[in-house]
Scaffold this active site. Structure first.
Site, PDB file in Angstrom:
ATOM      1  N   HIS A  11       5.745 -12.345   5.574  1.00  0.00           N
ATOM      2  CA  HIS A  11       5.678 -11.820   4.200  1.00  0.00           C
ATOM      3  C   HIS A  11       7.074 -11.482   3.723  1.00  0.00           C
ATOM      4  O   HIS A  11       7.951 -11.141   4.518  1.00  0.00           O
ATOM      5  CB  HIS A  11       4.787 -10.578   4.121  1.00  0.00           C
ATOM      6  CG  HIS A  11       5.136  -9.499   5.097  1.00  0.00           C
ATOM      7  ND1 HIS A  11       4.776  -9.556   6.432  1.00  0.00           N
ATOM      8  CD2 HIS A  11       5.834  -8.348   4.955  1.00  0.00           C
ATOM      9  CE1 HIS A  11       5.221  -8.482   7.053  1.00  0.00           C
ATOM     10  NE2 HIS A  11       5.877  -7.722   6.173  1.00  0.00           N
TER      11      HIS A  11
ATOM     12  N   HIS B  97       8.907  -8.829   1.105  1.00  0.00           N
ATOM     13  CA  HIS B  97       8.807  -7.661   0.233  1.00  0.00           C
ATOM     14  C   HIS B  97       9.646  -7.952  -1.010  1.00  0.00           C
ATOM     15  O   HIS B  97      10.824  -8.321  -0.879  1.00  0.00           O
ATOM     16  CB  HIS B  97       9.403  -6.419   0.902  1.00  0.00           C
ATOM     17  CG  HIS B  97       8.735  -5.985   2.159  1.00  0.00           C
ATOM     18  ND1 HIS B  97       7.888  -4.899   2.222  1.00  0.00           N
ATOM     19  CD2 HIS B  97       8.800  -6.477   3.421  1.00  0.00           C
ATOM     20  CE1 HIS B  97       7.475  -4.729   3.466  1.00  0.00           C
ATOM     21  NE2 HIS B  97       8.012  -5.682   4.214  1.00  0.00           N
TER      22      HIS B  97
ATOM     23  N   ILE C  76       0.821  -1.207   0.000  1.00  0.00           N
ATOM     24  CA  ILE C  76       0.000   0.000   0.000  1.00  0.00           C
ATOM     25  C   ILE C  76       0.863   1.268   0.000  1.00  0.00           C
ATOM     26  O   ILE C  76       0.398   2.349  -0.381  1.00  0.00           O
ATOM     27  CB  ILE C  76      -0.965  -0.018   1.215  1.00  0.00           C
ATOM     28  CG1 ILE C  76      -2.165   0.860   0.983  1.00  0.00           C
ATOM     29  CG2 ILE C  76      -0.238   0.358   2.498  1.00  0.00           C
ATOM     30  CD1 ILE C  76      -3.269   0.689   2.019  1.00  0.00           C
TER      31      ILE C  76
END
Ligand code: AMP
Length: 125
Positions: free
Chosen positions: A110, A112, A36
């Site tokens: 997660h 990136h 985001i």
């Protein structure tokens, strides 16, 4: 001490469909979607669908099928984005934050994936 997983984190909500996202990749155990707040021209997040808090938790507790699917997914996303060198790109950076010292913000494992332009020094200090 085993890892605890808080299913109220934002990525768990994305996985449940409680908040919107636009997946750019999905496989049996993995999805990828844009960050985001992108830090580079390309900035995607690759996450397992299973409830794992960080890298350490994932490699300890996820099945072999989940782990294989996840790491293959990272490569597939790099290929899809056109950043992988073997597919004509100029390379990319993978980052995963794990725990307080890393300033991990979202407690769902997660990676990136950053690319599309030079990534700069490895750490800010
Ligand atoms: P980390 O500090 O490694 O936990 O990074 C968490 C990342 O999640 C940050 O780069 C945020 O910009 C990103 N993020 C937070 N909320 C969302 C969201 N709803 N959709 C996509 N990315 C998000």
């Amino acid at each position: 001490m085993p890892y605890a997983y808080d299913d109220q984190n934002i990525f768990a909500k994305i996985l449940r469909g409680d908040i919107p996202s636009t997946p750019v990749y999905e496989s049996a155990h993995t999805i990828a979607f844009p960050d985001i707040s992108p830090q580079k021209k390309h900035h995607l997040l690759v996450i397992p669908k299973g409830p794992y808090r960080c890298y350490d938790h994932f490699v300890q507790a996820a099945s072999d099928a989940e782990q294989l699917d996840f790491f293959r997914a990272v490569g597939a996303v790099a290929k899809q984005l056109g950043v992988s060198e073997v597919h004509g790109g100029n390379g990319y950076r993978l980052i995963t934050n794990s725990g307080p010292d890393s300033l991990q913000e979202v407690p769902h494992f997660h990676v990136h994936l950053l690319g599309g332009e030079p990534c700069g020094p490895l750490t800010a200090g």
